[in-house]
Design a protein around this motif. Structure first.
Motif, PDB file in Angstrom:
ATOM      1  N   LYS A  75       0.852  -1.191   0.000  1.00  0.00           N
ATOM      2  CA  LYS A  75       0.000   0.000   0.000  1.00  0.00           C
ATOM      3  C   LYS A  75       0.883   1.234   0.000  1.00  0.00           C
ATOM      4  O   LYS A  75       1.691   1.432   0.910  1.00  0.00           O
ATOM      5  N   GLU A  76       0.744   2.030  -1.057  1.00  0.00           N
ATOM      6  CA  GLU A  76       1.558   3.226  -1.216  1.00  0.00           C
ATOM      7  C   GLU A  76       0.725   4.456  -0.884  1.00  0.00           C
ATOM      8  O   GLU A  76      -0.403   4.595  -1.354  1.00  0.00           O
ATOM      9  N   PHE A  77       1.295   5.349  -0.075  1.00  0.00           N
ATOM     10  CA  PHE A  77       0.616   6.579   0.301  1.00  0.00           C
ATOM     11  C   PHE A  77       1.220   7.736  -0.486  1.00  0.00           C
ATOM     12  O   PHE A  77       2.435   7.914  -0.483  1.00  0.00           O
ATOM     13  N   PRO A  78       0.380   8.521  -1.169  1.00  0.00           N
ATOM     14  CA  PRO A  78       0.891   9.635  -1.984  1.00  0.00           C
ATOM     15  C   PRO A  78       1.280  10.832  -1.104  1.00  0.00           C
ATOM     16  O   PRO A  78       0.485  11.728  -0.874  1.00  0.00           O
ATOM     17  N   GLN A  79       2.488  10.794  -0.608  1.00  0.00           N
ATOM     18  CA  GLN A  79       2.970  11.879   0.234  1.00  0.00           C
ATOM     19  C   GLN A  79       4.461  12.031   0.042  1.00  0.00           C
ATOM     20  O   GLN A  79       5.104  11.197  -0.581  1.00  0.00           O
ATOM     21  N   VAL A  80       5.009  13.110   0.586  1.00  0.00           N
ATOM     22  CA  VAL A  80       6.449  13.341   0.520  1.00  0.00           C
ATOM     23  C   VAL A  80       6.956  13.390   1.952  1.00  0.00           C
ATOM     24  O   VAL A  80       6.451  14.174   2.747  1.00  0.00           O
ATOM     25  N   PRO A  81       7.936  12.572   2.328  1.00  0.00           N
ATOM     26  CA  PRO A  81       8.526  11.488   1.542  1.00  0.00           C
ATOM     27  C   PRO A  81       7.535  10.340   1.361  1.00  0.00           C
ATOM     28  O   PRO A  81       6.591  10.201   2.136  1.00  0.00           O
ATOM     29  N   PRO A  82       7.745   9.533   0.326  1.00  0.00           N
ATOM     30  CA  PRO A  82       6.822   8.429   0.049  1.00  0.00           C
ATOM     31  C   PRO A  82       6.731   7.464   1.233  1.00  0.00           C
ATOM     32  O   PRO A  82       7.718   7.218   1.919  1.00  0.00           O
ATOM     33  N   LYS A  83       5.563   6.932   1.449  1.00  0.00           N
ATOM     34  CA  LYS A  83       5.341   5.964   2.522  1.00  0.00           C
ATOM     35  C   LYS A  83       4.713   4.727   1.904  1.00  0.00           C
ATOM     36  O   LYS A  83       3.728   4.821   1.171  1.00  0.00           O
ATOM     37  N   VAL A  84       5.299   3.563   2.193  1.00  0.00           N
ATOM     38  CA  VAL A  84       4.785   2.296   1.683  1.00  0.00           C
ATOM     39  C   VAL A  84       4.659   1.336   2.854  1.00  0.00           C
ATOM     40  O   VAL A  84       5.568   1.235   3.685  1.00  0.00           O
ATOM     41  N   GLU A  85       3.531   0.648   2.921  1.00  0.00           N
ATOM     42  CA  GLU A  85       3.308  -0.345   3.966  1.00  0.00           C
ATOM     43  C   GLU A  85       3.027  -1.697   3.333  1.00  0.00           C
ATOM     44  O   GLU A  85       2.425  -1.780   2.262  1.00  0.00           O
ATOM     45  N   TYR A  86       3.468  -2.738   4.018  1.00  0.00           N
ATOM     46  CA  TYR A  86       3.256  -4.103   3.552  1.00  0.00           C
ATOM     47  C   TYR A  86       2.443  -4.866   4.588  1.00  0.00           C
ATOM     48  O   TYR A  86       2.635  -4.690   5.793  1.00  0.00           O
ATOM     49  N   SER A  87       1.555  -5.710   4.101  1.00  0.00           N
ATOM     50  CA  SER A  87       0.761  -6.568   4.977  1.00  0.00           C
ATOM     51  C   SER A  87       0.466  -7.864   4.237  1.00  0.00           C
ATOM     52  O   SER A  87       0.647  -7.953   3.018  1.00  0.00           O
ATOM     53  N   LEU A  88       0.013  -8.861   4.972  1.00  0.00           N
ATOM     54  CA  LEU A  88      -0.356 -10.133   4.351  1.00  0.00           C
ATOM     55  C   LEU A  88      -1.716  -9.998   3.683  1.00  0.00           C
ATOM     56  O   LEU A  88      -2.629  -9.385   4.231  1.00  0.00           O
ATOM     57  N   SER A  89      -1.843 -10.598   2.536  1.00  0.00           N
ATOM     58  CA  SER A  89      -3.154 -10.721   1.900  1.00  0.00           C
ATOM     59  C   SER A  89      -3.886 -11.879   2.584  1.00  0.00           C
ATOM     60  O   SER A  89      -3.302 -12.610   3.393  1.00  0.00           O
TER      61      SER A  89
END
Length: 115
Positions: A75-89
């Motif tokens: 999951k990518e968040f449109p912000q500066v600096p970029p923020k990306v989170e990972y989780s299990l499907s």
């Protein structure tokens, strides 16, 4: 009588066993799945710190492969600096009982080496 999971004269890639190994095989994939199951959501650097011995490039490649196999959600968040989170499907979460069984087996069958 139970049918063999690995019948004779069949290519491993065409079997459920081989397919499962292709998804979770390798040095780090099961470890990544474990950390995501424990923490629910993690950022890249959190995973890197938790695993410790993995390089940035290897972690990036493993996460991309797990995402392509629909085991991890990015999951990518449109912000500066970029923020990306990972989780299990949901599919990735369905592997956790298998990993738990492997852990339990290892604890119960650990060989005590004599020194």
């Amino acid at each position: 009588m139970k049918e063999s999971c690995v019948p004779t004269n069949t290519e491993m890639k065409n079997l459920g066993f081989g397919y499962t190994l292709s998804l979770i095989g390798g040095k780090y994939k099961m470890i990544i799945l474990y950390w995501l199951s424990e923490n629910k959501v993690m950022r890249f650097n959190e995973l890197k710190r938790s695993i410790g011995t993995i390089s940035f490039k290897t972690l990036s490649v493993m996460l991309k492969e797990l995402e392509e196999d629909c085991l991890v959600i990015r999951k990518e968040f449109p912000q500066v600096p970029p923020k990306v989170e990972y989780s299990l499907s949901e599919r990735g979460s369905s592997l956790i009982p298998l990993l738990d069984m492997m852990c339990l087996w290892g604890e119960e069958n650990r060989c005590q080496r004599s020194e």
